[in-house]
Design a protein around this motif. Structure first.
Motif, PDB file in Angstrom:
ATOM      1  N   THR A 150      20.498  10.102  83.158  1.00  0.00           N
ATOM      2  CA  THR A 150      20.171  10.954  83.289  1.00  0.00           C
ATOM      3  C   THR A 150      20.999  12.720  82.934  1.00  0.00           C
ATOM      4  O   THR A 150      22.715  11.900  83.359  1.00  0.00           O
ATOM      5  CB  THR A 150      20.010  12.081  84.739  1.00  0.00           C
ATOM      6  OG1 THR A 150      20.463  11.823  85.488  1.00  0.00           O
ATOM      7  CG2 THR A 150      18.823  10.499  85.478  1.00  0.00           C
ATOM      8  N   GLY A 151      20.947  13.129  82.830  1.00  0.00           N
ATOM      9  CA  GLY A 151      21.685  14.273  82.806  1.00  0.00           C
ATOM     10  C   GLY A 151      22.925  14.312  81.951  1.00  0.00           C
ATOM     11  O   GLY A 151      23.103  14.189  80.455  1.00  0.00           O
ATOM     12  N   LEU A 152      24.093  14.794  81.890  1.00  0.00           N
ATOM     13  CA  LEU A 152      24.987  14.886  81.184  1.00  0.00           C
ATOM     14  C   LEU A 152      25.213  13.594  80.316  1.00  0.00           C
ATOM     15  O   LEU A 152      25.564  13.429  79.304  1.00  0.00           O
ATOM     16  CB  LEU A 152      26.439  15.911  81.507  1.00  0.00           C
ATOM     17  CG  LEU A 152      27.392  16.094  80.663  1.00  0.00           C
ATOM     18  CD1 LEU A 152      26.511  17.159  80.431  1.00  0.00           C
ATOM     19  CD2 LEU A 152      28.502  16.569  81.340  1.00  0.00           C
ATOM     20  N   ARG A 153      25.305  12.337  81.605  1.00  0.00           N
ATOM     21  CA  ARG A 153      25.857  10.924  81.540  1.00  0.00           C
ATOM     22  C   ARG A 153      24.581  10.238  80.159  1.00  0.00           C
ATOM     23  O   ARG A 153      25.607  10.074  79.089  1.00  0.00           O
ATOM     24  CB  ARG A 153      25.606  10.045  82.285  1.00  0.00           C
ATOM     25  CG  ARG A 153      27.155  10.164  83.600  1.00  0.00           C
ATOM     26  CD  ARG A 153      26.618   9.106  84.703  1.00  0.00           C
ATOM     27  NE  ARG A 153      26.516   7.548  84.173  1.00  0.00           N
ATOM     28  CZ  ARG A 153      27.748   6.684  84.460  1.00  0.00           C
ATOM     29  NH1 ARG A 153      28.732   7.487  84.037  1.00  0.00           N
ATOM     30  NH2 ARG A 153      27.211   5.868  83.686  1.00  0.00           N
ATOM     31  N   LYS A 154      23.743  10.927  80.246  1.00  0.00           N
ATOM     32  CA  LYS A 154      22.661  10.500  78.909  1.00  0.00           C
ATOM     33  C   LYS A 154      22.383  10.574  77.771  1.00  0.00           C
ATOM     34  O   LYS A 154      22.625  10.221  76.760  1.00  0.00           O
ATOM     35  CB  LYS A 154      21.201  10.553  80.096  1.00  0.00           C
ATOM     36  CG  LYS A 154      20.073  10.536  78.601  1.00  0.00           C
ATOM     37  CD  LYS A 154      19.075  10.668  79.360  1.00  0.00           C
ATOM     38  CE  LYS A 154      18.323  11.520  77.641  1.00  0.00           C
ATOM     39  NZ  LYS A 154      17.071  11.973  78.048  1.00  0.00           N
ATOM     40  N   PHE A 155      23.145  11.730  77.490  1.00  0.00           N
ATOM     41  CA  PHE A 155      23.539  12.715  76.398  1.00  0.00           C
ATOM     42  C   PHE A 155      24.807  12.113  76.111  1.00  0.00           C
ATOM     43  O   PHE A 155      25.030  12.084  74.672  1.00  0.00           O
ATOM     44  CB  PHE A 155      23.404  14.842  77.526  1.00  0.00           C
ATOM     45  CG  PHE A 155      24.022  15.408  75.967  1.00  0.00           C
ATOM     46  CD1 PHE A 155      23.490  15.725  74.924  1.00  0.00           C
ATOM     47  CD2 PHE A 155      25.228  15.420  75.528  1.00  0.00           C
ATOM     48  CE1 PHE A 155      23.619  16.465  73.596  1.00  0.00           C
ATOM     49  CE2 PHE A 155      25.664  16.271  74.234  1.00  0.00           C
ATOM     50  CZ  PHE A 155      24.803  16.661  73.509  1.00  0.00           C
ATOM     51  N   TRP A 156      25.356  12.281  76.971  1.00  0.00           N
ATOM     52  CA  TRP A 156      27.139  11.498  75.993  1.00  0.00           C
ATOM     53  C   TRP A 156      26.829  10.122  75.541  1.00  0.00           C
ATOM     54  O   TRP A 156      27.956  10.056  74.818  1.00  0.00           O
ATOM     55  CB  TRP A 156      28.004  11.640  77.623  1.00  0.00           C
ATOM     56  CG  TRP A 156      29.339  11.085  76.661  1.00  0.00           C
ATOM     57  CD1 TRP A 156      30.393  10.004  76.973  1.00  0.00           C
ATOM     58  CD2 TRP A 156      30.530  12.303  75.395  1.00  0.00           C
ATOM     59  NE1 TRP A 156      31.493  10.627  76.178  1.00  0.00           N
ATOM     60  CE2 TRP A 156      30.898  11.321  76.015  1.00  0.00           C
ATOM     61  CE3 TRP A 156      30.310  13.982  75.437  1.00  0.00           C
ATOM     62  CZ2 TRP A 156      32.582  12.036  74.367  1.00  0.00           C
ATOM     63  CZ3 TRP A 156      30.710  14.039  74.550  1.00  0.00           C
ATOM     64  CH2 TRP A 156      32.518  13.727  74.652  1.00  0.00           C
TER      65      TRP A 156
END
Lengths: 337, 279
Positions: free
Chosen positions: A242-248
């Motif tokens: 989710t969130g930043l992890r998913k984005f990265w």
């Protein structure tokens, strides 16, 4: 009998026309011949001219070897133009990529009134850039333009106290500011000449060009985003990203190819652009905002030194060659996958 | 309601400010274009709105009566139409052949053609200007008609290749089985289906022509032969005299129809532009 033979011959001729090996070159050939003549020819001619002392009015000149390139390199205006081109390209590409990435992510969602936002955001791309830049000439006007009107007018009605230029001057007085900015405090009785001071003029050029490229880069980003299959997002969700992890780990790597395409286009369109600088400052004040393109124009057309001008513009060739190689590599990789 | 806001809110927060910044110049142009001189040059007036006697169409009238603006629009339309015709004649067959007929090397040739689109006018205008003079075409619209396809053909071929790839080959195969020749199948099956794609190419080719500036100011110097992109900055700005009202009107008039067309054809443009690369 002869009628049948005739029919057979017609048939055979038609089959010949239908033959793939024959038909494909016939269909592609004219385009290739035309492009070779009108792009390849002039490109070679440019290289030839740059090695001669040709002037306007003659197509040939004395062979002078690489002295045009050396002379260009020795000129301080050329050095400045080269540096400006690098700064112009680098900064505007950062601005454009960040903006276009953000915009595309927002525009891919569903929300009310999306079409009107999309329309407004596309406007700069649809406008002929020479005309759009004239709009900015007026925006940057030192007497009646937007910025100076806001800065030296009291923006609070009846306030008589809040002049925005005071806040800017306070900021400019900070000692932490690097010296190369060379921005003087704002004098309300003599407001800044936005296009008449080197740093401000460069900033204006970068701003106008970014303004024009952002919509195009956004469109490319949108295309890339919509080609990412929804299953990938779903899988990431299932795996708990989710969130930043998913984005990265998911979104960003998937967007790298499309960001590369947008960047490569951006580099070419920016480094080789002439229109914005030509109309906004025409290299001024005192030749401080020339790009390679405008300097080549002034040398080759205005001063009629055709060979010199050609040499200056050909300094752009390594950049283009590099971009072309990267594009080819990129195209091959997508082909394999 | 709240859930909806949470879902849509972030999009507005990004898109809103960008839309304002990107579209502001057009608001500013519109305000200026319809202002009277008295309103425009009175420092006491708030410039973001119309004040005394505005709005007015005086500036637009001045533009069409007192300048050669209409002639430039006409020139642009003529050059645009001819360039579109030449471009289609060359890139329709090429785009189709690259998408269908030529197999694996088709992709390579396609990419090579596209790369020539990246060779900019700023690299070619100096030698081109000599060639144009040798041909006796300087100061004539014919010079632009000849040179513009050098960037519109690569661009359009690439777009069309993308479009043709999206059309299933079975459709033509069916026509071929029925005894039609390939060219006939092309004319009666493939082109009609790809009409929206072809229209997209027409729009974007035309807008490339309207946009072009470098060749237009290099080849042409007489005011009656100017295109709109070159005419407005060179002929309407003389020294330090700026007719801001008419200038802004001159800027907006071509921009608005182009922007509307872009919006209608944007999705198809994306499909074609990326169709060659991401499929």
């Amino acid at each position: 009998m002869s009628v049948a033979a005739e029919a057979g011959r017609v048939r055979r001729r038609r089959d010949f026309l239908e033959e793939r090996r024959f038909l494909a070159p016939v269909l592609i050939g004219p385009a290739i011949i035309f492009i070779t003549a009108l792009v390849g020819g002039p490109l070679l001619l440019a290289v030839y001219l740059s090695l001669t002392d040709a002037t306007a009015g003659s197509l040939t000149g004395e062979w002078v070897g690489v002295s045009n390139y050396v002379d260009a390199w020795d000129s301080p205006i050329f050095r400045r133009a080269l540096r400006n081109t690098l700064i112009f390209t680098a900064i505007s590409q950062v601005v454009v990529l960040v903006s276009a990435g953000l915009l595309a992510h927002a525009l891919i969602r569903k929300f009310r009134g999306k079409w009107i936002f999309r329309f407004l955001i596309l406007l700069p791309w649809a406008t002929p850039i020479a005309l759009g830049t004239i709009g900015f000439l007026w925006i940057f006007d030192s007497l009646f333009g937007v910025f100076n009107w806001i800065l030296v007018h009291d923006v609070l009605p009846g306030g008589q106290a809040f002049y925005p230029y005071k806040a800017v001057n306070w900021l400019l007085a900070r000692p932490a500011l690097p010296g190369w900015l060379e921005i003087a405090p704002i004098d309300p009785f003599n407001p800044p000449q936005w296009l008449g001071q080197p740093t401000l003029a460069m900033a204006a050029i970068i701003a106008v060009h970014s303004w024009r490229i952002i919509p195009f880069a956004t469109v490319i980003f949108l295309a890339g985003l919509s080609s990412i299959p929804a299953e990938v997002e779903d899988a990431a969700k299932v795996d708990g990203a989710t969130g930043l992890r998913k984005f990265w780990y998911v979104t960003l790597p998937l967007q790298l190819p499309i960001a590369t395409v947008a960047l490569l286009f951006g580099i070419v369109f920016t480094a080789t652009d002439m229109t914005v600088v030509f109309i906004l400052t025409h290299g001024g004040p005192f030749n401080s905002t020339h790009m390679l393109t405008t300097w080549a124009f002034d040398t080759g057309i205005t001063s009629s030194a055709l060979g010199q001008g050609a040499a200056i513009s050909l300094y752009l060739l390594p950049v283009l060659a590099l971009v072309a190689i990267l594009m080819l590599r990129f195209a091959r990789r997508t082909e394999v996958s | 309601m709240l859930a909806k806001l949470r879902e849509q809110g972030p999009a507005y927060l990004v898109v809103g400010p960008f839309a304002i910044v990107l579209a502001f110049p057009f608001y500013w142009m519109l305000m200026t274009a319809l202002k009277t001189e008295g309103d425009l040059y009175n420092p006491a007036n708030v410039p973001f709105k119309w004040n005394q006697d505005s709005p007015t169409f005086d500036n637009v009238e001045f533009l069409f009566r007192e300048t050669e603006y209409l002639q430039w629009l006409e020139n642009t339309a003529i050059v645009g139409a001819l360039v579109v015709a030449i471009t289609l004649a060359l890139s329709l067959p090429a785009g189709y052949a690259l998408a269908r007929l030529s197999g694996s090397w088709g992709q390579s040739v396609g990419v090579a053609i596209f790369l020539t689109y990246l060779v900019p006018p700023t690299l070619l205008f100096l030698p081109m200007s000599r060639v144009i003079t040798e041909l006796g075409l300087q100061d004539r619209l014919a010079s632009l008609v000849l040179v513009y396809p050098s960037f519109t053909v690569p661009f359009s071929t690439w777009l069309l290749m993308g479009f043709f790839k999206t059309i299933p080959a079975e459709l033509e195969d069916a026509a071929l089985v029925d005894g039609a020749s390939r060219l006939r199948a092309l004319a009666s099956v493939v082109f009609p289906i790809s009409l929206p794609g072809i229209l997209t190419v027409v729009i974007f080719t035309f807008s490339l022509v309207v946009n072009e500036f470098v060749y237009a100011i290099t080849f042409i110097s007489s005011s009656t032969e100017r295109t709109v992109s070159a005419g407005v900055p060179t002929e309407l700005i003389r020294g330090d005299v700026f007719y801001w009202g008419p200038l802004m009107a001159a800027t907006l008039i071509p921009a608005i129809p182009l922007a509307l067309l872009y919006n209608v054809f944007l999705d198809r443009f994306i499909a074609g532009f990326t169709g060659g690369a991401f499929r």
